[in-house]
Design a protein around this motif. Structure first.
Motif, PDB file in Angstrom:
ATOM      1  N   LYS A  53      35.141 -13.807  17.331  1.00  0.00           N
ATOM      2  CA  LYS A  53      35.316 -14.831  18.367  1.00  0.00           C
ATOM      3  C   LYS A  53      35.675 -16.177  17.740  1.00  0.00           C
ATOM      4  O   LYS A  53      36.457 -16.942  18.300  1.00  0.00           O
ATOM      5  CB  LYS A  53      34.047 -14.932  19.207  1.00  0.00           C
ATOM      6  CG  LYS A  53      33.801 -13.681  20.050  1.00  0.00           C
ATOM      7  CD  LYS A  53      32.520 -13.780  20.871  1.00  0.00           C
ATOM      8  CE  LYS A  53      32.306 -12.520  21.699  1.00  0.00           C
ATOM      9  NZ  LYS A  53      31.082 -12.584  22.534  1.00  0.00           N
ATOM     10  N   VAL A  54      35.096 -16.456  16.584  1.00  0.00           N
ATOM     11  CA  VAL A  54      35.456 -17.675  15.850  1.00  0.00           C
ATOM     12  C   VAL A  54      36.929 -17.612  15.447  1.00  0.00           C
ATOM     13  O   VAL A  54      37.676 -18.576  15.617  1.00  0.00           O
ATOM     14  CB  VAL A  54      34.563 -17.840  14.600  1.00  0.00           C
ATOM     15  CG1 VAL A  54      35.058 -19.007  13.738  1.00  0.00           C
ATOM     16  CG2 VAL A  54      33.120 -18.068  15.002  1.00  0.00           C
ATOM     17  N   ALA A  55      37.343 -16.463  14.927  1.00  0.00           N
ATOM     18  CA  ALA A  55      38.731 -16.288  14.506  1.00  0.00           C
ATOM     19  C   ALA A  55      39.691 -16.478  15.669  1.00  0.00           C
ATOM     20  O   ALA A  55      40.725 -17.148  15.542  1.00  0.00           O
ATOM     21  CB  ALA A  55      38.914 -14.895  13.902  1.00  0.00           C
ATOM     22  N   ARG A  56      39.350 -15.905  16.822  1.00  0.00           N
ATOM     23  CA  ARG A  56      40.226 -16.012  17.995  1.00  0.00           C
ATOM     24  C   ARG A  56      40.367 -17.461  18.449  1.00  0.00           C
ATOM     25  O   ARG A  56      41.470 -17.937  18.746  1.00  0.00           O
ATOM     26  CB  ARG A  56      39.660 -15.164  19.128  1.00  0.00           C
ATOM     27  CG  ARG A  56      40.525 -15.033  20.375  1.00  0.00           C
ATOM     28  CD  ARG A  56      41.780 -14.214  20.116  1.00  0.00           C
ATOM     29  NE  ARG A  56      42.907 -15.032  19.694  1.00  0.00           N
ATOM     30  CZ  ARG A  56      44.009 -14.519  19.160  1.00  0.00           C
ATOM     31  NH1 ARG A  56      44.146 -13.219  18.986  1.00  0.00           N
ATOM     32  NH2 ARG A  56      45.003 -15.322  18.818  1.00  0.00           N
ATOM     33  N   ALA A  57      39.247 -18.186  18.485  1.00  0.00           N
ATOM     34  CA  ALA A  57      39.276 -19.587  18.910  1.00  0.00           C
ATOM     35  C   ALA A  57      40.092 -20.424  17.928  1.00  0.00           C
ATOM     36  O   ALA A  57      40.844 -21.315  18.324  1.00  0.00           O
ATOM     37  CB  ALA A  57      37.856 -20.131  19.022  1.00  0.00           C
ATOM     38  N   ALA A  58      39.939 -20.141  16.637  1.00  0.00           N
ATOM     39  CA  ALA A  58      40.680 -20.889  15.613  1.00  0.00           C
ATOM     40  C   ALA A  58      42.180 -20.624  15.730  1.00  0.00           C
ATOM     41  O   ALA A  58      42.996 -21.559  15.678  1.00  0.00           O
ATOM     42  CB  ALA A  58      40.175 -20.507  14.226  1.00  0.00           C
ATOM     43  N   LEU A  59      42.565 -19.372  15.896  1.00  0.00           N
ATOM     44  CA  LEU A  59      43.977 -19.020  16.016  1.00  0.00           C
ATOM     45  C   LEU A  59      44.601 -19.593  17.284  1.00  0.00           C
ATOM     46  O   LEU A  59      45.787 -19.948  17.299  1.00  0.00           O
ATOM     47  CB  LEU A  59      44.141 -17.498  16.008  1.00  0.00           C
ATOM     48  CG  LEU A  59      43.948 -16.811  14.652  1.00  0.00           C
ATOM     49  CD1 LEU A  59      43.849 -15.310  14.828  1.00  0.00           C
ATOM     50  CD2 LEU A  59      45.086 -17.163  13.702  1.00  0.00           C
ATOM     51  N   ASP A  60      43.813 -19.714  18.327  1.00  0.00           N
ATOM     52  CA  ASP A  60      44.309 -20.246  19.595  1.00  0.00           C
ATOM     53  C   ASP A  60      44.362 -21.767  19.609  1.00  0.00           C
ATOM     54  O   ASP A  60      44.748 -22.364  20.619  1.00  0.00           O
ATOM     55  CB  ASP A  60      43.428 -19.756  20.751  1.00  0.00           C
ATOM     56  CG  ASP A  60      43.580 -18.257  20.998  1.00  0.00           C
ATOM     57  OD1 ASP A  60      44.566 -17.673  20.509  1.00  0.00           O
ATOM     58  OD2 ASP A  60      42.704 -17.667  21.665  1.00  0.00           O
ATOM     59  N   GLY A  61      43.948 -22.391  18.521  1.00  0.00           N
ATOM     60  CA  GLY A  61      43.979 -23.849  18.447  1.00  0.00           C
ATOM     61  C   GLY A  61      42.914 -24.522  19.277  1.00  0.00           C
ATOM     62  O   GLY A  61      43.043 -25.685  19.639  1.00  0.00           O
ATOM     63  N   ARG A  62      41.848 -23.818  19.582  1.00  0.00           N
ATOM     64  CA  ARG A  62      40.800 -24.373  20.422  1.00  0.00           C
ATOM     65  C   ARG A  62      39.734 -25.116  19.625  1.00  0.00           C
ATOM     66  O   ARG A  62      38.930 -25.853  20.181  1.00  0.00           O
ATOM     67  CB  ARG A  62      40.141 -23.246  21.229  1.00  0.00           C
ATOM     68  CG  ARG A  62      41.094 -22.529  22.172  1.00  0.00           C
ATOM     69  CD  ARG A  62      40.430 -21.313  22.791  1.00  0.00           C
ATOM     70  NE  ARG A  62      39.264 -21.686  23.570  1.00  0.00           N
ATOM     71  CZ  ARG A  62      38.359 -20.812  24.010  1.00  0.00           C
ATOM     72  NH1 ARG A  62      38.486 -19.529  23.707  1.00  0.00           N
ATOM     73  NH2 ARG A  62      37.336 -21.230  24.736  1.00  0.00           N
ATOM     74  N   ALA A  63      39.717 -24.887  18.331  1.00  0.00           N
ATOM     75  CA  ALA A  63      38.667 -25.491  17.503  1.00  0.00           C
ATOM     76  C   ALA A  63      39.070 -26.884  17.027  1.00  0.00           C
ATOM     77  O   ALA A  63      40.219 -27.105  16.657  1.00  0.00           O
ATOM     78  CB  ALA A  63      38.397 -24.600  16.292  1.00  0.00           C
ATOM     79  N   PRO A  64      38.143 -27.824  17.025  1.00  0.00           N
ATOM     80  CA  PRO A  64      38.429 -29.168  16.520  1.00  0.00           C
ATOM     81  C   PRO A  64      38.510 -29.151  15.001  1.00  0.00           C
ATOM     82  O   PRO A  64      38.046 -28.209  14.345  1.00  0.00           O
ATOM     83  CB  PRO A  64      37.213 -29.971  16.985  1.00  0.00           C
ATOM     84  CG  PRO A  64      36.120 -28.956  16.983  1.00  0.00           C
ATOM     85  CD  PRO A  64      36.753 -27.682  17.474  1.00  0.00           C
ATOM     86  N   GLU A  65      39.096 -30.176  14.420  1.00  0.00           N
ATOM     87  CA  GLU A  65      39.169 -30.284  12.966  1.00  0.00           C
ATOM     88  C   GLU A  65      37.880 -30.906  12.452  1.00  0.00           C
ATOM     89  O   GLU A  65      37.484 -31.982  12.881  1.00  0.00           O
ATOM     90  CB  GLU A  65      40.372 -31.134  12.564  1.00  0.00           C
ATOM     91  CG  GLU A  65      41.702 -30.488  12.942  1.00  0.00           C
ATOM     92  CD  GLU A  65      42.902 -31.317  12.497  1.00  0.00           C
ATOM     93  OE1 GLU A  65      42.679 -32.376  11.862  1.00  0.00           O
ATOM     94  OE2 GLU A  65      44.029 -30.907  12.775  1.00  0.00           O
ATOM     95  N   ILE A  66      37.230 -30.225  11.536  1.00  0.00           N
ATOM     96  CA  ILE A  66      35.929 -30.699  11.066  1.00  0.00           C
ATOM     97  C   ILE A  66      35.812 -30.770   9.541  1.00  0.00           C
ATOM     98  O   ILE A  66      34.752 -31.114   9.026  1.00  0.00           O
ATOM     99  CB  ILE A  66      34.800 -29.795  11.612  1.00  0.00           C
ATOM    100  CG1 ILE A  66      35.034 -28.339  11.215  1.00  0.00           C
ATOM    101  CG2 ILE A  66      34.665 -29.948  13.118  1.00  0.00           C
ATOM    102  CD1 ILE A  66      33.888 -27.404  11.626  1.00  0.00           C
ATOM    103  N   THR A  67      36.900 -30.481   8.796  1.00  0.00           N
ATOM    104  CA  THR A  67      36.801 -30.510   7.328  1.00  0.00           C
ATOM    105  C   THR A  67      37.652 -31.601   6.694  1.00  0.00           C
ATOM    106  O   THR A  67      37.719 -31.693   5.472  1.00  0.00           O
ATOM    107  CB  THR A  67      37.226 -29.162   6.713  1.00  0.00           C
ATOM    108  OG1 THR A  67      38.648 -28.989   6.877  1.00  0.00           O
ATOM    109  CG2 THR A  67      36.470 -28.007   7.342  1.00  0.00           C
ATOM    110  N   ASP A  68      38.296 -32.407   7.515  1.00  0.00           N
ATOM    111  CA  ASP A  68      39.121 -33.503   6.986  1.00  0.00           C
ATOM    112  C   ASP A  68      40.184 -33.007   6.013  1.00  0.00           C
ATOM    113  O   ASP A  68      40.381 -33.552   4.928  1.00  0.00           O
ATOM    114  CB  ASP A  68      38.235 -34.544   6.310  1.00  0.00           C
ATOM    115  CG  ASP A  68      38.950 -35.878   6.082  1.00  0.00           C
ATOM    116  OD1 ASP A  68      39.995 -36.108   6.722  1.00  0.00           O
ATOM    117  OD2 ASP A  68      38.463 -36.683   5.267  1.00  0.00           O
TER     118      ASP A  68
END
Length: 215
Positions: free
Chosen positions: A161-176
């Motif tokens: 589910k994390v992978a799907r959200a990341a691929l869909d561009g739904r995750a915010p940028e958190i590592t600078d």
């Protein structure tokens, strides 16, 4: 936010009125009228917009993603092509024991590599870079000589589910902008040459650039 400003202004005006004039029936009526107007205005705020403002203010939420196991549990079973499978597998072997935010951070590093000209331009390419030469690969699990067996289906379901959200561009940028990471269990020499940008759980994140005393 404009309604909040009007409310503050109304209360201030009411206070000034009551301070500057005797406690008369006229003054009391004016203050009461202002309060009623504000109450009507507050009722006009769109509930969805108010909810969005509350969520965006939370340090654990951004965009469509909330960094919690409860949020992940509420998401539908994900699916996808080979890119999705490569990323889900990488998260399983690299970060299944990490916090949810840490898992998203690892996914972001892989995504940042895909976007960088220094690395392959696909998720499978990035993850399997160097595979075939024992301990010479970018992601150790792909070249440590051990069979890649997914023995914890619940953990795999979560990172999928994390992978799907990341691929869909739904995750915010958190590592600078990080393109490297390692766990606190090791101290690789390359880490001294790069700038540390974040830490989530037991993972430290870095981007290219000289480490300085202020970092």
């Amino acid at each position: 936010m404009r309604s909040g400003y009007r409310k503050t202004l109304a209360l201030a005006l009411a206070s000034l009125t009551l301070v500057a004039a005797p406690q008369t029936a006229v003054a009391n009526a004016a203050a009461e009228n202002l309060a009623k107007i504000e109450a009507r205005n507050m009722g006009k705020i769109d509930a969805a917009r108010l909810n969005k403002l509350v969520i965006s203010a939370s340090p654990q939420a951004a965009g469509d993603v909330v960094f919690s196991r409860d949020w992940l549990a509420s998401q539908p079973k994900p699916s996808g092509n080979s890119e999705f499978k490569c990323l889900a597998e990488a998260l399983y072997f690299e970060a299944r024991g990490e916090t949810v935010k840490g898992q998203f951070a690892v996914a972001e590093v892989i995504s940042n590599r895909v976007k960088s000209a220094r690395f392959p331009d696909s998720y499978c390419g990035v993850i399997n870079q160097g595979t075939g030469r024992k301990y010479q690969c970018q992601f150790t699990y792909t070249c440590d000589g051990h069979a890649e067996v997914i023995a914890e289906p619940r953990a795999y379901a979560q990172v999928s589910k994390v992978a799907r959200a990341a691929l869909d561009g739904r995750a915010p940028e958190i590592t600078d902008g990080a393109t490297f990471y390692h766990t606190t269990a090791v101290r690789p020499s390359w880490a001294r040459k790069f700038t540390r940008t974040a830490r989530y759980g037991v993972h430290l994140f870095y981007r290219r650039g000289v480490q300085t005393a202020s970092n």
